[in-house]
Design an enzyme around this catalytic site. Structure first.
Site, mmCIF file in Angstrom:
data_model
loop_
_atom_site.group_PDB
_atom_site.id
_atom_site.type_symbol
_atom_site.label_atom_id
_atom_site.label_comp_id
_atom_site.label_asym_id
_atom_site.label_seq_id
_atom_site.Cartn_x
_atom_site.Cartn_y
_atom_site.Cartn_z
ATOM 1 C CE LYS A 1 -4.672 -0.107 0.297
ATOM 2 N NZ LYS A 1 -5.145 0.170 -0.205
HETATM 3 P P1 NAD Z 1 -13.101 7.563 -3.198
HETATM 4 O O1 NAD Z 1 -11.501 8.805 -2.748
HETATM 5 O O2 NAD Z 1 -12.867 7.024 -4.571
HETATM 6 O O3 NAD Z 1 -13.872 7.752 -2.320
HETATM 7 C C1 NAD Z 1 -14.571 7.885 -1.073
HETATM 8 C C2 NAD Z 1 -15.362 8.382 -0.313
HETATM 9 O O4 NAD Z 1 -15.544 7.772 0.560
HETATM 10 C C3 NAD Z 1 -15.998 9.394 -1.105
HETATM 11 O O5 NAD Z 1 -17.094 9.986 -1.740
HETATM 12 C C4 NAD Z 1 -15.651 10.387 0.190
HETATM 13 O O6 NAD Z 1 -16.208 11.716 -0.338
HETATM 14 C C5 NAD Z 1 -16.002 9.039 1.232
HETATM 15 N N1 NAD Z 1 -15.991 8.980 2.624
HETATM 16 C C6 NAD Z 1 -14.565 9.854 3.290
HETATM 17 N N2 NAD Z 1 -14.293 11.008 4.300
HETATM 18 C C7 NAD Z 1 -15.874 10.198 4.898
HETATM 19 C C8 NAD Z 1 -16.805 10.163 5.973
HETATM 20 N N3 NAD Z 1 -16.043 10.933 7.296
HETATM 21 N N4 NAD Z 1 -17.870 9.971 6.571
HETATM 22 C C9 NAD Z 1 -18.846 9.885 5.137
HETATM 23 N N5 NAD Z 1 -17.738 9.376 3.701
HETATM 24 C C10 NAD Z 1 -16.752 9.326 3.586
HETATM 25 O O7 NAD Z 1 -12.042 5.755 -2.296
HETATM 26 P P2 NAD Z 1 -12.661 4.441 -3.080
HETATM 27 O O8 NAD Z 1 -11.576 4.196 -4.291
HETATM 28 O O9 NAD Z 1 -13.987 4.285 -3.770
HETATM 29 O O10 NAD Z 1 -12.230 3.592 -2.006
HETATM 30 C C11 NAD Z 1 -13.230 3.547 -0.560
HETATM 31 C C12 NAD Z 1 -12.603 2.301 0.376
HETATM 32 O O11 NAD Z 1 -12.826 1.141 -0.234
HETATM 33 C C13 NAD Z 1 -11.053 3.049 0.868
HETATM 34 O O12 NAD Z 1 -11.515 2.077 2.382
HETATM 35 C C14 NAD Z 1 -10.771 1.578 0.213
HETATM 36 O O13 NAD Z 1 -9.113 1.110 0.824
HETATM 37 C C15 NAD Z 1 -11.491 0.845 -0.253
HETATM 38 N N6 NAD Z 1 -11.281 -0.560 -1.418
HETATM 39 C C16 NAD Z 1 -10.848 0.406 -2.533
HETATM 40 C C17 NAD Z 1 -10.786 0.400 -3.837
HETATM 41 C C18 NAD Z 1 -10.074 0.689 -5.180
HETATM 42 O O14 NAD Z 1 -10.638 0.298 -5.880
HETATM 43 N N7 NAD Z 1 -10.538 1.701 -5.741
HETATM 44 C C19 NAD Z 1 -10.157 -1.347 -3.883
HETATM 45 C C20 NAD Z 1 -10.569 -2.648 -2.364
HETATM 46 C C21 NAD Z 1 -10.752 -1.026 -1.376
#
Ligand code: NAD
Length: 422
Positions: free
Chosen positions: A111
């Site tokens: 990561k």
């Molecule tokens: P992203 O940046 O696209 O979206 C994150 C979202 O969370 C945004 O809408 C943001 O406004 C919201 N957010 C942030 N803080 C918040 C809070 N306190 N309360 C409510 N909403 C809040 O990120 P993502 O890629 O969608 O990742 C989200 C999660 O999924 C993370 O934990 C990431 O590690 C995990 N993840 C992502 C992927 C991927 O392919 N992008 C894969 C596996 C896991």
């Protein structure tokens, strides 16, 4: 007295380490092997001087943690968020290791992160920061060494800048240095949607397992980013009513169901879901404890904790985010068998599986159709779901312990058979 590994001190690392300790105990792993499995193989911290639009120079902290190198290159996302710290990145890298092993991918976990607030930075500043981070990481990454992907606060554009920076250094195009990049430069069809669609697929499987009809179900989703938004759309396509959703600016609630297509337009125009006319505002804490059938934390770590785990009111907790549930909350959830947990390393694994497909396609310069990608993805998720559920039922352990023990055992076995050098 400080120990060598105090460098990772962080509540999220403590959480990942505690989960590991429980699994190591369950698997009866030799005590001498446990630290070797738990602590990251390599961690890099870099100072990133970046010229801001004002003309000033600001130094950002950047991190990359490569958890284990036993099964192949390391693989994992890059996060841009103000609170990023080394210990958090190390925890996320450790979870990536167990996730890749659970899915049967030839990778170790990794990561990366940069402590910055991408919402407050211009596109030019983000590009300079991304390129500087990539440049500083060049001695440590490579298509056969460590491959990055998007995570919170980063996206396809970020990956395109990384690929360009690395390729400029190499002197030729190296698409396989990152995954989750645009299709036009070697990305895979279906990668952007893969995590959220995988979440939707596994929730559908869980609904089937506990005999619920998606068309009669409601869901609450925390986070409207790449994962949360696609997961919400995927659920809506299965017929689920989305009654609550949030982003960093606040939450929305509508018992009749939120029109996601209208919300998406509103979010694109306003860079936030706040002020959406088709729902009422709700605080984030209250959102998580709304009565619903499916609760999907898809934002940050440690959202379901000892304070609210006894009050969540769902039948399925689908962990789309990494590490959304603390071990203290797990103790409470273990006493609530009415809640079916799809643990993070299973629930959100669609992203890394399609990242793997993207890497394979790039290495071979031979590209697949979207239906080939989705078909192969669902087969892998199905197999992991069935293995996890069977182990959980056979040994009467939680779905989390089952998923983690499958992942940890595969890495432990690989380390054992390779032996200790010299
Ligand atoms: P992203 O940046 O696209 O979206 C994150 C979202 O969370 C945004 O809408 C943001 O406004 C919201 N957010 C942030 N803080 C918040 C809070 N306190 N309360 C409510 N909403 C809040 O990120 P993502 O890629 O969608 O990742 C989200 C999660 O999924 C993370 O934990 C990431 O590690 C995990 N993840 C992502 C992927 C991927 O392919 N992008 C894969 C596996 C896991």
């Amino acid at each position: 007295m400080a120990t060598e590994m105090d460098v990772y001190n962080h509540p999220t690392f403590a959480m990942a380490a505690r989960q590991f300790d429980l699994v190591a105990e369950l698997l009866q792993l030799p005590v001498a092997e446990r630290e070797r499995l738990k602590f990251p193989k390599r961690s890099m911290t870099v100072a990133l001087p970046v010229r801001l639009d004002t003309g000033e120079t600001k130094v950002f902290s950047g991190f990359r943690v490569q958890h284990h190198l036993t099964l192949g290159p390391t693989k994992g996302g890059l996060r841009f968020h103000p609170d990023v710290m080394l210990g958090e990145v190390a925890a996320l890298a450790m979870w990536m290791s167990w996730k890749c092993a659970l899915m049967g991918l030839p990778y170790g976990g990794a990561k990366g992160g940069v402590a910055c607030d991408p919402r407050r930075m211009s596109k030019g500043e983000l590009e300079r920061l991304t390129r500087r981070y990539t440049q500083e990481m060049i001695p440590f990454i490579g298509e056969k060494i460590d491959v990055m992907a998007p995570d919170m606060g980063t996206n396809e554009q970020t990956m395109a800048w990384m690929m360009d920076t690395y390729s400029t250094h190499a002197g030729y195009a190296v698409p396989s240095i990152v995954t989750g990049k645009p299709v036009s430069i070697g990305g895979s069809l279906g990668r952007r949607e893969s995590t959220g669609r995988g979440v939707g697929y596994l929730i559908n499987r869980a609904l089937d397992t506990i005999n619920l009809d998606p068309r009669q179900c409601s869901a609450v989703v925390q986070g409207f980013g790449n994962v949360g938004a696609v997961a919400a759309f995927s659920l809506a396509k299965y017929g689920v009513r989305i009654i609550g959703i949030s982003d960093v600016t606040g939450g929305l609630r509508n018992e009749k169901g939120i029109d996601l297509w209208a919300l998406e337009k509103h979010a694109a125009a306003n860079n936030s879901i706040a002020g959406f006319p088709g729902a009422d505002p709700i605080a984030n804490d209250a959102l998580l404890t709304l009565p619903c059938d499916i609760l999907v934390p898809a934002a940050l770590e440690r959202q379901i904790n000892a304070a609210n785990a006894g009050r969540i009111q769902c039948r399925i907790l689908a962990e789309a985010a990494n590490g959304p549930t603390t071990p203290d909350a797990d103790v409470i959830l273990d006493k609530r068998p009415e809640i079916f947990v799809i643990p993070d390393i299973l629930c959100n694994a669609g992203g890394v599986v399609v990242s793997y497909f993207e890497w394979v396609q790039d290495l071979q310069s031979f590209f697949w159709t979207e239906s080939e990608v989705m078909d192969k993805l669902f087969r892998i998720l199905e197999s992991a779901f069935v293995q996890t559920l069977s182990l959980s039922r056979k040994h009467k352990i939680s779905m989390r312990m089952a998923a983690l023990s499958l992942g940890v055992k595969r890495v432990a076995d690989a380390k054992e058979i390779r032996g200790l050098f010299p």
